[in-house]
Design a protein around this motif. Structure first.
Motif, PDB file in Angstrom:
ATOM      1  N   THR A 101       0.822  -1.210   0.000  1.00 52.18           N
ATOM      2  CA  THR A 101       0.000   0.000   0.000  1.00 52.18           C
ATOM      3  C   THR A 101       0.854   1.257   0.000  1.00 52.18           C
ATOM      4  OG1 THR A 101      -1.699  -1.174   1.234  1.00 52.18           O
ATOM      5  CG2 THR A 101      -1.823   1.225   1.240  1.00 52.18           C
ATOM      6  N   ALA A 102       1.880   1.297   0.831  1.00 54.26           N
ATOM      7  CA  ALA A 102       2.710   2.497   0.950  1.00 54.26           C
ATOM      8  C   ALA A 102       3.730   2.596  -0.184  1.00 54.26           C
ATOM      9  CB  ALA A 102       3.439   2.509   2.287  1.00 54.26           C
ATOM     10  N   GLY A 103       3.966   1.506  -0.875  1.00 55.53           N
ATOM     11  CA  GLY A 103       4.933   1.528  -1.966  1.00 55.53           C
ATOM     12  C   GLY A 103       6.371   1.583  -1.485  1.00 55.53           C
ATOM     13  N   CYS A 104       6.622   1.093  -0.295  1.00 58.34           N
ATOM     14  CA  CYS A 104       7.992   1.070   0.227  1.00 58.34           C
ATOM     15  C   CYS A 104       8.184  -0.195   1.046  1.00 58.34           C
ATOM     16  CB  CYS A 104       8.282   2.311   1.060  1.00 58.34           C
ATOM     17  SG  CYS A 104       7.209   2.510   2.480  1.00 58.34           S
ATOM     18  N   GLN A 105       9.326  -0.785   0.891  1.00 56.15           N
ATOM     19  CA  GLN A 105       9.677  -1.997   1.615  1.00 56.15           C
ATOM     20  C   GLN A 105      10.423  -1.618   2.890  1.00 56.15           C
ATOM     21  OE1 GLN A 105       8.694  -4.978   0.702  1.00 56.15           O
ATOM     22  NE2 GLN A 105       9.629  -5.972   2.444  1.00 56.15           N
ATOM     23  N   PRO A 106      10.008  -2.121   4.070  1.00 57.60           N
ATOM     24  CA  PRO A 106      10.737  -1.800   5.299  1.00 57.60           C
ATOM     25  C   PRO A 106      12.186  -2.284   5.233  1.00 57.60           C
ATOM     26  CG  PRO A 106       8.612  -2.778   5.810  1.00 57.60           C
ATOM     27  CD  PRO A 106       8.811  -2.918   4.334  1.00 57.60           C
ATOM     28  N   ALA A 107      13.108  -1.392   5.613  1.00 55.82           N
ATOM     29  CA  ALA A 107      14.524  -1.762   5.655  1.00 55.82           C
ATOM     30  C   ALA A 107      14.801  -2.632   6.873  1.00 55.82           C
ATOM     31  CB  ALA A 107      15.390  -0.512   5.701  1.00 55.82           C
ATOM     32  N   HIS A 108      14.076  -2.399   7.944  1.00 57.67           N
ATOM     33  CA  HIS A 108      14.273  -3.139   9.190  1.00 57.67           C
ATOM     34  C   HIS A 108      12.901  -3.320   9.828  1.00 57.67           C
ATOM     35  CE1 HIS A 108      16.046  -4.397  12.980  1.00 57.67           C
ATOM     36  NE2 HIS A 108      15.236  -3.559  13.579  1.00 57.67           N
ATOM     37  N   LEU A 109      12.623  -4.516  10.290  1.00 55.56           N
ATOM     38  CA  LEU A 109      11.359  -4.810  10.958  1.00 55.56           C
ATOM     39  C   LEU A 109      11.672  -5.380  12.324  1.00 55.56           C
ATOM     40  CD1 LEU A 109       8.259  -5.148  10.932  1.00 55.56           C
ATOM     41  CD2 LEU A 109       8.624  -7.402   9.919  1.00 55.56           C
ATOM     42  N   ASP A 110      11.149  -4.727  13.362  1.00 55.87           N
ATOM     43  CA  ASP A 110      11.353  -5.183  14.732  1.00 55.87           C
ATOM     44  C   ASP A 110       9.980  -5.362  15.359  1.00 55.87           C
ATOM     45  OD1 ASP A 110      11.755  -4.657  17.791  1.00 55.87           O
ATOM     46  OD2 ASP A 110      13.724  -5.165  16.997  1.00 55.87           O
ATOM     47  N   VAL A 111       9.647  -6.586  15.733  1.00 54.76           N
ATOM     48  CA  VAL A 111       8.337  -6.886  16.313  1.00 54.76           C
ATOM     49  C   VAL A 111       8.546  -7.389  17.733  1.00 54.76           C
ATOM     50  CG1 VAL A 111       6.241  -8.259  16.122  1.00 54.76           C
ATOM     51  CG2 VAL A 111       7.408  -7.492  14.053  1.00 54.76           C
ATOM     52  N   THR A 112       7.872  -6.752  18.674  1.00 53.93           N
ATOM     53  CA  THR A 112       7.900  -7.173  20.065  1.00 53.93           C
ATOM     54  C   THR A 112       6.494  -7.594  20.444  1.00 53.93           C
ATOM     55  OG1 THR A 112       9.650  -5.589  20.558  1.00 53.93           O
ATOM     56  CG2 THR A 112       8.419  -6.485  22.427  1.00 53.93           C
ATOM     57  N   ALA A 113       6.355  -8.802  20.949  1.00 56.81           N
ATOM     58  CA  ALA A 113       5.038  -9.308  21.362  1.00 56.81           C
ATOM     59  C   ALA A 113       5.033  -9.494  22.871  1.00 56.81           C
ATOM     60  CB  ALA A 113       4.734 -10.636  20.668  1.00 56.81           C
ATOM     61  N   ARG A 114       3.981  -8.960  23.490  1.00 50.75           N
ATOM     62  CA  ARG A 114       3.810  -9.134  24.936  1.00 50.75           C
ATOM     63  C   ARG A 114       2.498  -9.880  25.163  1.00 50.75           C
ATOM     64  NH1 ARG A 114       4.557  -3.344  27.607  1.00 50.75           N
ATOM     65  NH2 ARG A 114       2.560  -3.129  26.575  1.00 50.75           N
ATOM     66  N   ILE A 115       2.545 -10.874  26.003  1.00 52.94           N
ATOM     67  CA  ILE A 115       1.347 -11.667  26.300  1.00 52.94           C
ATOM     68  C   ILE A 115       0.776 -11.200  27.621  1.00 52.94           C
ATOM     69  CG2 ILE A 115       0.466 -13.984  26.707  1.00 52.94           C
ATOM     70  CD1 ILE A 115       2.720 -15.029  24.953  1.00 52.94           C
ATOM     71  N   GLU A 116      -0.525 -10.903  27.618  1.00 49.27           N
ATOM     72  CA  GLU A 116      -1.183 -10.463  28.834  1.00 49.27           C
ATOM     73  C   GLU A 116      -1.258 -11.616  29.830  1.00 49.27           C
ATOM     74  OE1 GLU A 116      -4.997  -9.049  27.684  1.00 49.27           O
ATOM     75  OE2 GLU A 116      -4.218  -7.128  26.999  1.00 49.27           O
ATOM     76  N   PRO A 117      -1.107 -11.314  31.113  1.00 47.84           N
ATOM     77  CA  PRO A 117      -1.211 -12.397  32.092  1.00 47.84           C
ATOM     78  C   PRO A 117      -2.647 -12.893  32.166  1.00 47.84           C
ATOM     79  CG  PRO A 117      -0.959 -10.281  33.198  1.00 47.84           C
ATOM     80  CD  PRO A 117      -0.827 -10.028  31.729  1.00 47.84           C
ATOM     81  N   GLY A 118      -2.794 -14.121  32.419  1.00 46.97           N
ATOM     82  CA  GLY A 118      -4.119 -14.714  32.542  1.00 46.97           C
ATOM     83  C   GLY A 118      -4.026 -16.204  32.322  1.00 46.97           C
ATOM     84  N   ARG A 119      -5.173 -16.852  32.306  1.00 43.86           N
ATOM     85  CA  ARG A 119      -5.185 -18.298  32.074  1.00 43.86           C
ATOM     86  C   ARG A 119      -4.973 -18.573  30.602  1.00 43.86           C
ATOM     87  NH1 ARG A 119     -10.660 -19.508  34.297  1.00 43.86           N
ATOM     88  NH2 ARG A 119     -10.658 -20.648  32.345  1.00 43.86           N
ATOM     89  N   PRO A 120      -3.967 -19.375  30.241  1.00 41.59           N
ATOM     90  CA  PRO A 120      -3.774 -19.717  28.830  1.00 41.59           C
ATOM     91  C   PRO A 120      -4.853 -20.649  28.337  1.00 41.59           C
ATOM     92  CG  PRO A 120      -2.122 -20.801  30.195  1.00 41.59           C
ATOM     93  CD  PRO A 120      -2.955 -19.938  31.093  1.00 41.59           C
TER      94      PRO A 120
END
Length: 186
Positions: A167-186
């Motif tokens: 959509t933006a017409g540009c490829q990310p040079a660097h991708l950094d993804v951080t995922a945090r899981i909420e506490p609770g019963r899995p």
């Protein structure tokens, strides 16, 4: 630099400081067994060489101290700056015909956040764009529900980033993804 690289860098700095502190403590208590408490710490040969180069050795130590202080200041400045301050305004791309397409970067970031929260396992998403506009760095933080399937969320994030790049017409040079899981019963 990714979050893992930052943690590794600060861990190394912390370990060096701890080792230096422990060494100073050991020497101050005179714990090296069999060592003469009145003996020079650096040894006679090194102490003679230091005294022989008297004005230059002091100057070299001062310059080394200033360089280490500047390096520390730059490291702290990079750590404390907010990443979204680098890429502001619009992403401008030349078209095939005369003219340009301009997109506000905050609109692009919010669109990607909305796309990411389309998955039921993603509670919240935060996107920051940094770097040069044709190939920006994309920083993503997603907050996942406790019952989210990580494989499904991972594929959803990659698909959303692919849609963003198209959509933006540009490829990310660097991708950094951080995922945090909420506490609770899995």
């Amino acid at each position: 630099m990714s979050d893992a690289a930052h943690r590794l860098l600060w861990t190394i700095v912390a370990l060096l400081l701890v080792v230096g502190g422990v060494a100073a403590l050991v020497v101050s208590f005179g714990l090296p067994s069999g060592a003469d408490p009145g003996a020079p710490l650096l040894g006679a040969g090194l102490l003679d060489a230091w005294r022989l180069a008297a004005p230059w050795s002091t100057l070299a130590a001062a310059v080394a101290g200033v360089l280490v202080a500047l390096a520390g200041q730059r490291l702290l400045a990079r750590e404390l700056r907010r990443p979204d301050q680098e890429l502001r305004g619009t992403l401008s791309r030349p078209g095939r015909r005369p003219g340009r397409t301009r997109l506000a970067t905050d609109v692009l970031a919010h669109a990607l956040e909305r796309d990411l929260t389309g998955n039921p396992g993603v509670r919240r998403a935060r996107v920051v764009l940094t770097g040069a506009p044709p190939r920006p760095d994309v920083w993503i933080r997603v907050d996942l529900t406790a019952d989210a399937r990580t494989a499904g969320v991972r594929e959803h994030v990659h698909a959303a980033v692919r849609r963003f790049a198209t959509t933006a017409g540009c490829q990310p040079a660097h991708l950094d993804v951080t995922a945090r899981i909420e506490p609770g019963r899995p």
